[in-house]
Design a protein around this motif. Structure first.
Motif, short mmCIF file in Angstrom:
data_model
loop_
_atom_site.label_atom_id
_atom_site.label_comp_id
_atom_site.label_asym_id
_atom_site.label_seq_id
_atom_site.Cartn_x
_atom_site.Cartn_y
_atom_site.Cartn_z
N GLU A 252 0.97 -1.33 0.08
CA GLU A 252 -0.01 -0.33 0.05
C GLU A 252 0.81 1.10 0.01
OE1 GLU A 252 -3.33 0.21 -0.31
OE2 GLU A 252 -3.64 -1.99 -0.05
N PHE A 253 0.64 2.29 -0.52
CA PHE A 253 1.32 3.46 -0.57
C PHE A 253 1.59 4.11 0.65
CE2 PHE A 253 1.52 8.17 -0.62
CZ PHE A 253 2.59 8.29 -1.66
N THR A 291 12.07 1.90 -3.73
CA THR A 291 10.85 2.68 -3.89
C THR A 291 11.18 3.42 -5.09
OG1 THR A 291 11.78 5.04 -2.86
CG2 THR A 291 10.77 3.12 -1.41
N PRO A 343 4.92 8.63 -10.05
CA PRO A 343 4.60 7.22 -9.57
C PRO A 343 5.06 5.87 -10.41
CG PRO A 343 2.84 8.90 -9.00
CD PRO A 343 3.84 9.38 -9.99
N ARG A 345 5.23 1.75 -10.37
CA ARG A 345 4.98 0.39 -9.47
C ARG A 345 6.38 -0.37 -9.66
NH1 ARG A 345 4.33 -4.84 -10.61
NH2 ARG A 345 4.10 -4.61 -12.87
N ARG A 348 8.63 0.39 -7.27
CA ARG A 348 8.37 -0.08 -5.97
C ARG A 348 8.40 -1.49 -5.52
NH1 ARG A 348 4.04 3.74 -7.12
NH2 ARG A 348 2.58 1.90 -7.62
#
Length: 366
Positions: A252-253, A291, A343, A345, A348
């Motif tokens: 989750e963020f 991240t 952002p 994915r 991350r």
């Protein structure tokens, strides 16, 4: 394996900020780049240059120590050339050569459910930590004055010692210095397919691929065994071994908790680690946290370290991977997989490398 159009450079060492040289300091030698045809065929072949003479390793408990109380949680002594920036959730963030780095004073995962934990003071300002498990297994770790791990051994109930980490005495003084040993090496430029160097979990169809990939030797010679902290700090040294990108775990963020629905995605790589550990209980795996570039750099660094720790904890609690066989380190946004400040994915992610041939003589860990 496809790579995004704006994929970052392949090697983490090629993504780093330029290092500031000390005035008058000599530039490191830069011999010809390593080539694919030099790929070692085994861990032993990779260590051939470092182990021309057999390494004689004495018992880790043979040296007499003085029992002391458990060291208080104090900020570590800061080596010359580094600056302590902040403390976040029992983690200390340093800055050196324009780069942030995060450390923990102790590995708390090791002492959970321990029957006994005690500490001893050794000569040369070293400390020995002994963690006794319920079955009598002992995990013995020696740290130097900075807290860097220079030896770690698992002693089984039958007193057999399995070497997990070993740095030769000749290198103790070098380990004390905050210096990247990769600066002495040439750039790594291997002419092999990306899929043979990085395994994207997203594209794994057969779980056997995890074992096959992790079982591969380093992609170039290993000059000597390195301390865990040298491996953590040096992208160039880590680049010697292949990596698995576990970009299938969706956090989750802003959270380091692994949703229960995501735990099962670790099963394939966990089974591969279990199989390797059955063959060699001395294996060591590095769990890296990364991240994207959204948010403050220092906050991302702390978050990535917590996520790496969460994956290691899940591998222990759910899949029985012994904690002493895993090291964790967060790198925040320093090593983006996709070049973007938005952002993303794929940035991350958590990555896994088998670093055994970097930190222990093969003949001792097998």
């Amino acid at each position: 394996m496809r790579r995004p159009e704006n994929a970052a450079r392949l090697f983490d060492s090629a993504k780093e900020k330029p290092v500031r040289r000390k005035p008058g300091g000599a530039e490191p030698d830069q011999p010809a780049r390593a080539r694919a045809e030099r790929l070692p065929e085994s861990d032993a072949a990779a260590q051939a240059r470092a182990s021309r003479d057999p390494v004689q390793i004495g018992s880790i408990i043979s040296e007499e120590g003085r029992r002391i109380e458990r060291p208080r949680r104090e900020r570590p002594e800061v080596p010359q050339g580094a600056e302590l920036v902040r403390e976040v959730n029992n983690r200390f963030i340093f800055r050196t050569d324009n780069t942030y780095f995060i450390e923990r004073p102790r590995e708390e995962r090791f002492i959970i459910d321990a029957r006994e934990v005690y500490y001893e003071e050794l000569p040369r300002s070293r400390q020995r930590e002994v963690v006794v498990r319920p079955d009598g297994t002992r995990i013995v770790t020696i740290r130097n004055r900075w807290g860097d791990v220079v030896r770690r051994v698992k002693i089984l109930p039958d007193d057999r010692e399995i070497v997990l980490v070993y740095v030769e005495d000749d290198y103790y003084d070098e380990v004390l210095e905050w210096r990247d040993p990769g600066l002495d090496l040439p750039p790594l430029d291997l002419d092999i397919p990306v899929r043979d160097y990085i395994l994207d979990a997203e594209w794994v169809e057969d779980p056997e691929d995890y074992y096959t990939f992790l079982d591969q030797p380093p992609v170039e010679q290993v000059e000597r065994t390195y301390s865990l902290d040298e491996v953590r700090r040096s992208a160039r040294i880590r680049d010697k071994v292949r990596r698995i990108d576990l970009d299938i775990i969706n956090f989750e963020f802003g959270s380091a908790q692994i949703p229960e629905s995501e735990i099962g995605k670790l099963e394939g790589v966990a089974e591969a680690m279990q199989r390797l550990l059955k063959e060699n209980p001395g294996e060591t795996f590095l769990i890296e946290g990364h991240t994207d570039a959204v948010g403050a750099e220092v906050a991302n660094l702390a978050l990535s370290d917590q996520r790496a720790e969460a994956v290691a904890t899940a591998l222990t609690n759910v899949f029985d991977i012994a904690p002493e066989n895993m090291e964790t380190q967060g790198y925040g946004e320093q090593y983006l997989k996709v070049e973007t400040q938005e952002p993303e994915r794929e940035n991350r992610r958590v990555a896994i490398r088998r670093i055994t041939p970097l930190v222990a003589p093969v003949a001792s860990s097998e």
